[in-house]
Structures are given as C-alpha cells and as structure tokens.
Design a protein around this motif. Structure first.
Motif, PDB file in Angstrom:
ATOM      1  N   UNK A  29       0.918  -1.100   0.078  1.00  0.00           N
ATOM      2  CA  UNK A  29      -0.039  -0.144   0.091  1.00  0.00           C
ATOM      3  C   UNK A  29       0.793   1.121  -0.062  1.00  0.00           C
ATOM      4  N   UNK A  30       0.246   2.456  -0.316  1.00  0.00           N
ATOM      5  CA  UNK A  30       0.988   3.593  -0.440  1.00  0.00           C
ATOM      6  C   UNK A  30       1.572   4.054   0.893  1.00  0.00           C
ATOM      7  N   UNK A  31       0.996   4.114   1.913  1.00  0.00           N
ATOM      8  CA  UNK A  31       1.385   4.672   3.219  1.00  0.00           C
ATOM      9  C   UNK A  31       2.767   3.786   3.878  1.00  0.00           C
ATOM     10  N   UNK A  32       2.652   2.424   3.072  1.00  0.00           N
ATOM     11  CA  UNK A  32       3.689   1.548   3.578  1.00  0.00           C
ATOM     12  C   UNK A  32       4.844   1.562   2.903  1.00  0.00           C
ATOM     13  N   UNK A  33       4.873   2.305   1.901  1.00  0.00           N
ATOM     14  CA  UNK A  33       6.280   2.509   1.074  1.00  0.00           C
ATOM     15  C   UNK A  33       6.739   3.926   1.009  1.00  0.00           C
ATOM     16  N   UNK A  34       8.119   3.857   1.242  1.00  0.00           N
ATOM     17  CA  UNK A  34       8.956   5.070   1.265  1.00  0.00           C
ATOM     18  C   UNK A  34       9.295   5.640  -0.107  1.00  0.00           C
ATOM     19  N   UNK A  56       5.962  11.966  -3.531  1.00  0.00           N
ATOM     20  CA  UNK A  56       5.272  10.672  -3.592  1.00  0.00           C
ATOM     21  C   UNK A  56       3.871  10.583  -4.083  1.00  0.00           C
ATOM     22  N   UNK A  57       3.095  11.571  -3.789  1.00  0.00           N
ATOM     23  CA  UNK A  57       1.770  11.592  -4.309  1.00  0.00           C
ATOM     24  C   UNK A  57       1.668  11.638  -5.919  1.00  0.00           C
ATOM     25  N   UNK A  58       2.671  12.750  -6.360  1.00  0.00           N
ATOM     26  CA  UNK A  58       2.752  12.671  -7.799  1.00  0.00           C
ATOM     27  C   UNK A  58       3.190  11.160  -8.446  1.00  0.00           C
ATOM     28  N   UNK A 108       4.040 -15.675  -3.186  1.00  0.00           N
ATOM     29  CA  UNK A 108       3.924 -14.931  -2.226  1.00  0.00           C
ATOM     30  C   UNK A 108       3.215 -15.577  -0.943  1.00  0.00           C
ATOM     31  N   UNK A 109       2.369 -16.590  -1.618  1.00  0.00           N
ATOM     32  CA  UNK A 109       1.561 -17.029  -0.542  1.00  0.00           C
ATOM     33  C   UNK A 109       0.224 -16.170  -0.181  1.00  0.00           C
ATOM     34  N   UNK A 110       0.141 -15.108  -1.078  1.00  0.00           N
ATOM     35  CA  UNK A 110      -0.721 -13.884  -0.691  1.00  0.00           C
ATOM     36  C   UNK A 110      -1.412 -13.578  -1.885  1.00  0.00           C
ATOM     37  N   UNK A 111      -2.527 -12.696  -2.057  1.00  0.00           N
ATOM     38  CA  UNK A 111      -3.034 -12.220  -3.241  1.00  0.00           C
ATOM     39  C   UNK A 111      -3.356 -10.578  -2.670  1.00  0.00           C
ATOM     40  N   UNK A 112      -3.323  -9.818  -3.858  1.00  0.00           N
ATOM     41  CA  UNK A 112      -3.300  -8.363  -3.541  1.00  0.00           C
ATOM     42  C   UNK A 112      -4.486  -7.611  -4.175  1.00  0.00           C
ATOM     43  N   UNK A 113      -5.211  -8.304  -4.771  1.00  0.00           N
ATOM     44  CA  UNK A 113      -6.574  -7.817  -5.472  1.00  0.00           C
ATOM     45  C   UNK A 113      -6.129  -6.733  -6.560  1.00  0.00           C
ATOM     46  N   UNK A 114      -7.204  -6.175  -6.842  1.00  0.00           N
ATOM     47  CA  UNK A 114      -6.846  -5.003  -7.854  1.00  0.00           C
ATOM     48  C   UNK A 114      -5.924  -3.752  -7.607  1.00  0.00           C
ATOM     49  N   UNK A 115      -5.218  -3.451  -7.976  1.00  0.00           N
ATOM     50  CA  UNK A 115      -3.906  -2.495  -7.823  1.00  0.00           C
ATOM     51  C   UNK A 115      -4.879  -1.041  -7.898  1.00  0.00           C
ATOM     52  N   UNK A 116      -5.644  -1.028  -8.834  1.00  0.00           N
ATOM     53  CA  UNK A 116      -6.058   0.230  -8.930  1.00  0.00           C
ATOM     54  C   UNK A 116      -7.259   0.814  -7.848  1.00  0.00           C
ATOM     55  N   UNK A 117      -7.956  -0.444  -7.460  1.00  0.00           N
ATOM     56  CA  UNK A 117      -9.195  -0.244  -6.461  1.00  0.00           C
ATOM     57  C   UNK A 117      -8.245   0.288  -4.878  1.00  0.00           C
ATOM     58  N   UNK A 118      -7.096  -0.616  -4.637  1.00  0.00           N
ATOM     59  CA  UNK A 118      -6.329  -0.441  -3.674  1.00  0.00           C
ATOM     60  C   UNK A 118      -5.890   0.980  -3.397  1.00  0.00           C
ATOM     61  N   UNK A 119      -5.424   1.589  -4.561  1.00  0.00           N
ATOM     62  CA  UNK A 119      -4.840   2.932  -4.131  1.00  0.00           C
ATOM     63  C   UNK A 119      -6.052   3.840  -4.166  1.00  0.00           C
ATOM     64  N   UNK A 120      -7.046   3.621  -4.880  1.00  0.00           N
ATOM     65  CA  UNK A 120      -8.226   4.477  -4.762  1.00  0.00           C
ATOM     66  C   UNK A 120      -8.884   4.490  -3.623  1.00  0.00           C
ATOM     67  N   UNK A 124      -8.098   8.046  -2.235  1.00  0.00           N
ATOM     68  CA  UNK A 124      -9.262   8.725  -3.018  1.00  0.00           C
ATOM     69  C   UNK A 124      -9.983   9.975  -2.154  1.00  0.00           C
ATOM     70  N   UNK A 125     -10.119   9.965  -0.856  1.00  0.00           N
ATOM     71  CA  UNK A 125     -10.436  11.173  -0.480  1.00  0.00           C
ATOM     72  C   UNK A 125      -9.431  12.338  -0.231  1.00  0.00           C
ATOM     73  N   UNK A 126      -8.131  11.849   0.255  1.00  0.00           N
ATOM     74  CA  UNK A 126      -7.009  12.693   0.118  1.00  0.00           C
ATOM     75  C   UNK A 126      -6.462  13.289  -1.429  1.00  0.00           C
ATOM     76  N   UNK A 127      -6.891  12.411  -2.132  1.00  0.00           N
ATOM     77  CA  UNK A 127      -6.145  12.922  -3.351  1.00  0.00           C
ATOM     78  C   UNK A 127      -7.284  12.315  -4.587  1.00  0.00           C
ATOM     79  N   UNK A 128      -8.368  13.337  -4.875  1.00  0.00           N
ATOM     80  CA  UNK A 128      -9.401  13.113  -5.646  1.00  0.00           C
ATOM     81  C   UNK A 128      -9.116  12.806  -7.038  1.00  0.00           C
ATOM     82  N   UNK A 129      -7.828  13.341  -7.442  1.00  0.00           N
ATOM     83  CA  UNK A 129      -7.402  13.090  -8.902  1.00  0.00           C
ATOM     84  C   UNK A 129      -6.855  11.595  -8.920  1.00  0.00           C
TER      85      UNK A 129
END
Length: 214
Positions: A29-34, A56-58, A108-120, A124-129
C-alpha cells in the motif's frame, strides 16, 4: 525502425520507477512504502526519483495511470484482438486474471487484489485526482463489458439491457478480485467467471476449468 520513436533513457528510467512503485504500492500500500524504498528497489538514487516526480503523491498518480494502462491492455485489448465471440472474450478475461493471481499466490502465498482499487480506496479522499483516474479506467472496463453484453444479446444468448448487463459483469469482476484477496484464493476469480458466462447466456461453463495447473 523509427529511431525518433524509441524511448529516451530518461523515459525508460521514469517508466522503470513507475513500474517499481506500482509493484510496491500493490503489495504494501501507498503509506507502507517510502520514496527511499522505491529508489532502492528500482536501483536508482532518491534524487533521481525526485527528478521525475514532485513528491510521492505525484508518483502515486503516475502509478494509477500505469496500472490502468496495463489492465486495459492485458485483460481487455489483447483479449478483444484475439477473440470475437462474447463467451470467448469473457473466458479469456477471467482466465488471464486468474493466472496473474494464481502466480502471485504461488510466489508470495498471498493475493493483493486490484491495484487500482487499492490505491483509490486508500487515497481517494485525500487525492481526488486518484479517484478520477481510477474511474476513467473503470469507465473503459465497463465499455468493454457492455460490448460483450451487446454481442451476447445480438446473438440471442440472453435478453435485457446491454448497459445494465455490462455494469453487472464489471461488478462481478470487482467482487471476484476482492473476494480472492480476502480469502487468498485465486479460484474465486474462476467462480465469478463461470457466473459471468451464465449471466450472458452461456451455461456451459466448462470453458473455464475448476483450476488451471501451474
């Protein structure tokens, strides 16, 4: 070959940074990556990242655009180029989505779902773009499903409104990716694929097997 059409070194570097960040944001996720982690993983220094992105937002906005382009090409454009029948297109979309998540689970033994939905959902609230970019991609996804629905209706495989059916097909894919992520089970994607085939009037869902061997 048109040499002028080839990407420059700077364009290749920027694209590499975006692809690296896309993978990291998807898995952590976004906040977990520097920015430091993005730079280290991409094999560039931090100053290079900031040469191409204001912050990082850009970079996150570029990642959403990248994820959208990849999704539309891998799941839809290539499928529509290869197949013309609605049931074949649906089966190919779900088969490809399943294979991507099956391989991810194997690694990885895991599944991360849709990357677009994850970031949105995360931004989505702090970055409406971000939300706007995600919606632009989903509008194109819906248009592809509406075309599948139109073709199924034209073939008299099913009756109804193509826009309603197309949107339902899109929601099934969204739900499949979310369910697969929560359960860490890529097979949930094939389940949704079979349901989509049935909804479009193709009850012979053997076109999608229970599982696809690695």
């Amino acid at each position: 070959m048109d040499i002028a059409a080839l990407p420059t070194k700077g364009e290749r570097t920027r694209a590499h940074i975006v692809a690296t960040a896309a993978s990291l944001f998807w898995k952590r996720n976004f906040h977990g990556v520097s920015v430091d982690l993005v730079a280290d993983t991409a094999g560039v220094n931090k100053a290079t990242v900031y040469r191409y992105f204001a912050d990082k937002r850009d970079l996150a906005l570029a990642v959403v655009r990248y994820n959208g382009a990849v999704t539309l090409e891998v799941l839809f454009a290539s499928t529509f180029d290869r197949f013309s029948e609605p049931q074949d297109r649906l089966a190919a979309i779900y088969r490809q989505a399943y294979l991507i998540h099956r391989d991810m689970h194997g690694e990885s033994g895991d599944i991360y779902g849709c990357p677009i939905v994850g970031l949105a959902l995360e931004l989505g609230q702090e970055m409406p773009e971000i939300r706007s970019e995600a919606q632009a991609t989903f509008d194109q996804v819906e248009a592809h499903f509406i075309q599948i629905a139109k073709d199924a209706i034209a073939a008299r495989a099913v009756t109804g409104d193509s826009h309603t059916l197309g949107r339902t097909l899109m929601q099934l894919l969204h739900g499949a990716l979310a369910s697969a992520r929560v359960a860490a089970d890529p097979g949930r994607i094939l389940d949704a694929g079979r349901a989509s085939l049935a909804l479009t009037g193709y009850p012979d869902t053997s076109i999608l097997p229970q599982e696809i061997p690695a």
